[in-house]
Design an enzyme around this catalytic site. Structure first.
Site, PDB file in Angstrom:
ATOM      1  N   GLY A  53      41.315  37.194 -26.875  1.00 45.31           N
ATOM      2  CA  GLY A  53      42.745  36.922 -26.729  1.00 45.31           C
ATOM      3  C   GLY A  53      43.362  36.649 -28.085  1.00 45.31           C
ATOM      4  N   GLY A  63      35.505  33.904 -24.416  1.00 45.07           N
ATOM      5  CA  GLY A  63      34.311  34.357 -25.105  1.00 45.07           C
ATOM      6  C   GLY A  63      33.850  33.268 -26.045  1.00 45.07           C
ATOM      7  CG  ASN A  66      25.656  26.068 -27.526  1.00 44.19           C
ATOM      8  OD1 ASN A  66      25.056  26.508 -28.507  1.00 44.19           O
ATOM      9  ND2 ASN A  66      25.408  26.499 -26.304  1.00 44.19           N
ATOM     10  CB  THR A 121      28.656  29.064 -28.136  1.00 43.27           C
ATOM     11  OG1 THR A 121      28.691  27.641 -28.090  1.00 43.27           O
ATOM     12  CG2 THR A 121      27.791  29.575 -27.005  1.00 43.27           C
ATOM     13  N   GLY A 143      37.117  21.239 -32.112  1.00 37.04           N
ATOM     14  CA  GLY A 143      37.439  22.659 -31.861  1.00 37.04           C
ATOM     15  C   GLY A 143      37.267  23.483 -33.123  1.00 37.04           C
ATOM     16  N   GLY A 166      37.604  27.315 -32.999  1.00 36.09           N
ATOM     17  CA  GLY A 166      38.027  28.708 -32.861  1.00 36.09           C
ATOM     18  C   GLY A 166      38.927  29.165 -33.997  1.00 36.09           C
ATOM     19  CD  GLU A 167      43.670  28.407 -33.162  1.00 37.97           C
ATOM     20  OE1 GLU A 167      43.495  27.344 -32.544  1.00 37.97           O
ATOM     21  OE2 GLU A 167      44.729  29.031 -33.196  1.00 37.97           O
TER      22      GLU A 167
END
Ligand code: FES
Ligand code: FES
Lengths: 207, 777
Positions: free
Chosen positions: B254, B482, B663, B666, B734, B736-737
């Site tokens: 996304g 994902g 984790n 991931t 977090g 992701g970014e």
């Protein structure tokens, strides 16, 4: 850069409908070197050709099973699988042979199913991601992807795995650099390349 | 906050949390059984919708010739602005746009207006995909074209300073930055430009809309937020929220674009109702370039002033970017530039140009990603001018508190990231002189850059049902892009419940589940894990209450507060030997299962609970006493071919401090993924809009180059262990970014080190490298 990255000059083109093959043949039209084989192929095509219009019944051998599907000649193998046979494991990322998400094996060779008409895949052995595992036992390539986390979203994954299987079989995963090159037809926007490489190379080393 | 338990306290020695567990959804993904939104073929009577888009960037639809298409076999209907069923609400008015949480203040096909090329002008519905596609190719839309504005670079473009962009003022001032820079002994000014970038997630945008009854709609949608989609769609259709159900079990990437409801989703729902059949609408790859937003092309000018020793005195920053005809949207780059280093004075201004292009949208680390390029290249230049090591200069300007808020950091391990990254890449072997290292004919360089990403506030619910047989079902309406949400939440639930992860089933991606906010802004891991952890605490509270009132329990008569749950056993805190397994309590109470639910809070919502009443991810984040950010550093080595101008990355190292890592397997994948995407932006990615026609010239995966396997070297990722009690109950920030922030600068800094040339125009394609090499160093 090592020389095993690229196919030797005398390698015959893969017998599939991928863009790579098409480009080679298209190139051949302008070069006399390929003129003779092309003429031969044209004769063969004429011999088999008949006009097909509208939806007809096609029989496709998929994952060892004959499957029949009602489809027009313009229906791609990808859309036959996804839209008519509910084999949605094969993914559509571009529909134009640009991303590899739709990779399946046709007679053991990796093929972009979006560039393959279903009607031309009759009589061939088609393997999709759904046919790779033996029951609950994953194919070594599937297991290696799981172990090395060779994906995130999973959308490119069926294509990567089938491409990986063929890449090892072709003998194109013998070194890291070679494997990177020969796996570069399968895009992964999640950027799992480093892990995909680890997975394919592990299977290649064991093979 | 005092009353909210923390995972740190109740699970001092976690079993699976923090372990590199394989993805729990991995089996489904490697066998092709994971079902994405366009794969619900069993719906009765499913038909296909295909968009017809405008080749013209500006004008009015004069006429639509659809009779040839209409006559094609299998065609059920053709919709245009003339017959599209009316919406209850459109986002065209600014107030409605906000209420709808719409990414654009314009709804195409509700009038004859064409504002951008690729805008939908008709939708064809037919019984098969091929028939719909063919019929769509026969629809002729006659548009009276007008001259479009193609971007902020168009001579016709009118630049203006917006009142605000994404909640940030158009002009920010802290101290007198102009004076500070002017008086500074060291002054540097540079302009950086960025091409348009598209997310290019592998799974195209897709909607399958199914009206299960006249007033009940189910949509299978490619979305990062099922609840947000439910809200927007129900409001636009004039339905109650609960009448719309949104399902997203698997999402093929996304990166920000799937965070919103784009027009095609609404068309699918409208059309399914009009034709009385379930409708599947999948965007073609070219349509994805003009249907779901992009990262806007932009230009940044950064002027800095520093002492002779290299300490920053002030920064004056300007960003100029393209926006759509209706919105004042731009990425908020100024945030990171104002907080990454100790900075006494700062001024930032945004300038926008309304152009004939759809509204750009959130793209992985919006603002911070391009902003980091400007600040981190400038810092590198400053280091070079002063003859300082780039890391040394960054340490000299290290921000011990957040200059933009004055607050202390909730936690920050950036110094450790620098040190470990330098060690891993072999920084000490780097020749301090630029352009001085060669390997054969190749120029070799090593560069680094800092990354940072804020802990945005957010909140959401979760429910846990524990069965007496030791199995559990955990539910939250989250999505897994994902990123690993399925897996990390399973791990957190398992440890909180003291049961093995195989006994946990985590369900997500459905609005019938407890609602939680979208997966975006790097919020999901911390928010969803916290809500699940707290829901488990409720389960324990209920069970403890039962136990202490149960005469047959060894805990009978104890005070609830004196009992704790430890690995699935209820026991006295002071005397752990006294207690029993939860199953025993449940069995005696004849309880087959027991449920707990909770609201998990993330970011300032957690630290300042009084702000929770109105959780808005975009609202001011300085309500809390701490400034909350993840920090990290990227390092790389490049080889530049001086004859071909090609740049190859030969080594990559990322070291990140982002709170608790649930984790590492991931998490590593997220970081290599963000780095890979950043390498794409650095070296090859650009969508080219024709300057006259305002139309993309390369809207395909053949012409828009994303990195391929051969572009990516071996990658080393490490995390610094961080214990942050302020960000949420799990201590998660977090990743992701932050994984993409600083990446383009690390590459550019390495290229500078290799060549002695500074490239400030992204992507750094071979032509630009060759041009730079022709200039004197
Ligand atoms: S869908 Fe076939 S190559 Fe992309
Ligand atoms: S795993 Fe998402 S695109 Fe490859």
């Amino acid at each position: 850069m090592s020389s095993d990255l690229f196919p030797p000059a005398d390698t015959p083109p893969p017998a599939d409908d991928s863009r790579r093959t098409f480009m080679k043949q298209a190139g051949g039209i302008f070069g006399f070197a390929l003129a003779a084989p092309l003429a031969g192929q044209a004769e063969r095509l004429t011999a088999y050709s008949k006009t097909v219009t509208g939806a007809t019944t096609l029989t496709l051998r998929i994952n060892g099973q004959p499957r029949t599907v009602q489809a027009e000649p313009r229906v791609t193998l990808l859309d036959a699988l996804r839209e008519r046979l509910d084999l949605t494991g094969t993914k559509k990322g571009c529909d134009h042979g640009q991303c590899g998400a739709c990779t399946v094996l046709v007679d053991g060779k990796r093929v972009n199913s979006c560039l393959t008409l279903a009607i031309t895949a009759q009589g061939k052995e088609i393997t999709t991601i759904e046919g790779l595992a033996k029951g609950d036992e994953l194919h070594p390539m599937q297991a290696a992807f799981l172990k090395h986390d060779g994906f995130q979203c999973g959308y490119c994954t069926p294509g990567q795995i089938l491409s990986g299987v063929a890449c090892v079989q072709e003998g194109h995963a013998k070194t890291d650099d070679q494997c990177r090159e020969w796996m570069s037809g399968n895009l992964c926007r999640c950027g799992a390349y480093a892990n995909i490489l680890a997975a394919v190379r592990e299977v290649a080393d064991k093979a | 906050m005092e009353t909210e338990p923390q995972f740190f306290e109740t699970n001092a020695a976690p079993t699976v949390v923090g372990q590199p567990m394989n993805r729990v959804d991995g089996w489904a993904k490697v066998t092709g059984h994971a079902k994405y939104s366009a794969e619900y073929n069993q719906l009765p009577g499913l038909v296909h919708a295909v968009l017809v888009t405008s080749p013209v960037a500006k004008g009015r639809v004069q006429r639509i010739e659809s009779s040839a298409a209409q006559k094609q076999p299998g065609v059920l209907a053709i919709f245009t602005h003339e017959n599209l069923p009316k919406l209850a609400k459109t986002p065209d008015a600014p107030a409605d746009k906000a209420a709808l949480n719409s990414p654009m203040g314009f709804m195409p096909m509700t009038s004859d207006q064409v504002h951008y090329a690729g805008q939908t002008v008709a939708v064809v519905v037919a019984d098969t995909l091929e028939r719909a596609q063919y019929a769509a190719s026969l629809v002729k839309v006659i548009i009276a074209p007008e001259a479009p504005v193609s971007s902020y670079q168009d001579p016709k473009a009118q630049l203006y300073v917006p009142k605000s962009v994404k909640g940030m003022p158009g002009v920010t001032k802290r101290g007198d930055a102009q004076a500070a820079v002017q008086k500074a002994p060291m002054q540097l000014a540079a302009t950086y430009t960025h091409a348009t970038i598209h997310h290019n997630y592998m799974e195209p945008g897709a909607t399958t809309a199914h009206w299960e009854a006249a007033d009940r709609l189910t949509i299978y949608e490619t979305t990062q937020g099922v609840s947000e989609t439910q809200k927007t769609v129900s409001l636009m259709l004039g339905l109650a929220t609960e009448q719309v159900r949104v399902i997203t079990k698997y999402l093929g990437g996304g990166f920000g674009s799937k965070a919103w409801v784009w027009p095609h989703t609404v068309y699918a729902a409208l059309i399914a109702k009009a034709v009385g059949r379930p409708v599947k609408l999948v965007l073609t790859r070219p349509q994805n370039f003009t249907s779901m937003g992009h990262r806007e092309e932009q230009q940044q000018t950064l002027r800095l002033g520093a002492t002779k020793e290299g300490k920053l005195l002030g920064i004056v920053y300007d960003k100029t970017a393209t926006t759509s005809p209706w919105d004042d949207y731009a990425e908020t780059n100024s945030r990171i530039i104002g907080m990454l280093y100790h900075l006494p004075a700062y001024e930032a201004t945004y300038r926008l140009a309304k152009s004939n292009v759809m509204t750009s949208t959130a793209t992985r680390a919006p603002g911070d990603m391009p902003g980091s390029f400007a600040i981190e290249c400038s810092m590198d230049d400053l280091a070079a001018q002063l003859g300082l090591d780039p890391i040394q200069l960054r340490l000299l300007n290290y921000a011990d508190i957040d200059s933009s808020t004055g607050h202390p950091w909730s936690s920050k391990s950036l110094k450790e990231c620098y040190a470990r990254g330098a060690e891993l890449i072999g920084w000490n072997k780097r020749n301090p002189k630029a352009g001085a290292t060669r390997e054969g004919k190749l120029l070799v360089g090593m560069g680094m850059a800092t990354g940072s990403y804020p802990v945005h506030n957010s909140q959401g619910n979760a429910r846990v049902r524990l069965y007496a047989d030791g199995r559990a079902v955990v539910q939250a309406g989250a999505t897994d892009l994902g990123t690993g949400t399925y897996t990390i939440i399973t791990q957190v639930a398992a440890d909180s419940l003291g049961i093995p992860p195989e006994n946990v089933r985590f369900e997500l991606g459905d609005t019938v589940l407890p609602s939680t906010q979208w997966s975006g802004g790097s919020t999901a891991a911390g928010r969803v894990s916290s809500s699940v952890y707290l829901a488990v605490q409720e389960v324990w509270q209920k069970l403890i209450k039962l136990a202490v009132m149960d005469k047959k329990s060894p805990l009978y008569g104890a005070k609830s507060a004196d009992v704790a749950a430890e690995k699935g056993r209820l026991q006295l805190k002071a005397n752990p030997g006294k207690g029993e397994a939860f199953g025993e309590v449940m069995k005696r109470a004849s309880l087959g299962d027991i449920e707990g639910s909770a609201l998990g809070r993330y970011g300032s919502n957690y630290e300042a609970p009084q702000t929770t009443a109105n959780a808005d991810p975009n609202k001011k984040e300085n309500a809390a006493e701490h400034s909350m950010h993840a920090f990290g550093a990227h390092f790389c080595e490049v080889h530049v071919d001086p004859e071909l101008g090609t740049i190859r990355i030969s080594k990559w190292v990322s070291v990140i401090g982002a709170g608790r890592i649930l984790n590492p397997k991931t998490a590593r994948s997220q970081v290599i993924g963000g780095s890979t995407m950043g390498i794409g932006a650095a070296l090859m990615e650009q969508t080219v809009r024709d300057p006259h026609l305002a139309r993309y010239t390369n809207a395909s995966l053949a012409d828009y180059h994303v990195p391929v396997n051969a572009d990516i070297p071996e990658m080393t990722v490490e995390f610094i262990d961080e214990h942050d009690p302020y960000v949420n109950a799990m201590g998660v920030k977090g990743i992701g970014e932050i994984s993409i922030v600083g990446v383009t600068a690390a590459v550019a800094n390495a290229v500078f080190h290799a060549t002695g040339r500074r490239l400030r125009d992204l992507p750094m394609t071979p032509n630009k490298v060759l041009a730079a090499l022709r200039e004197p160093a």
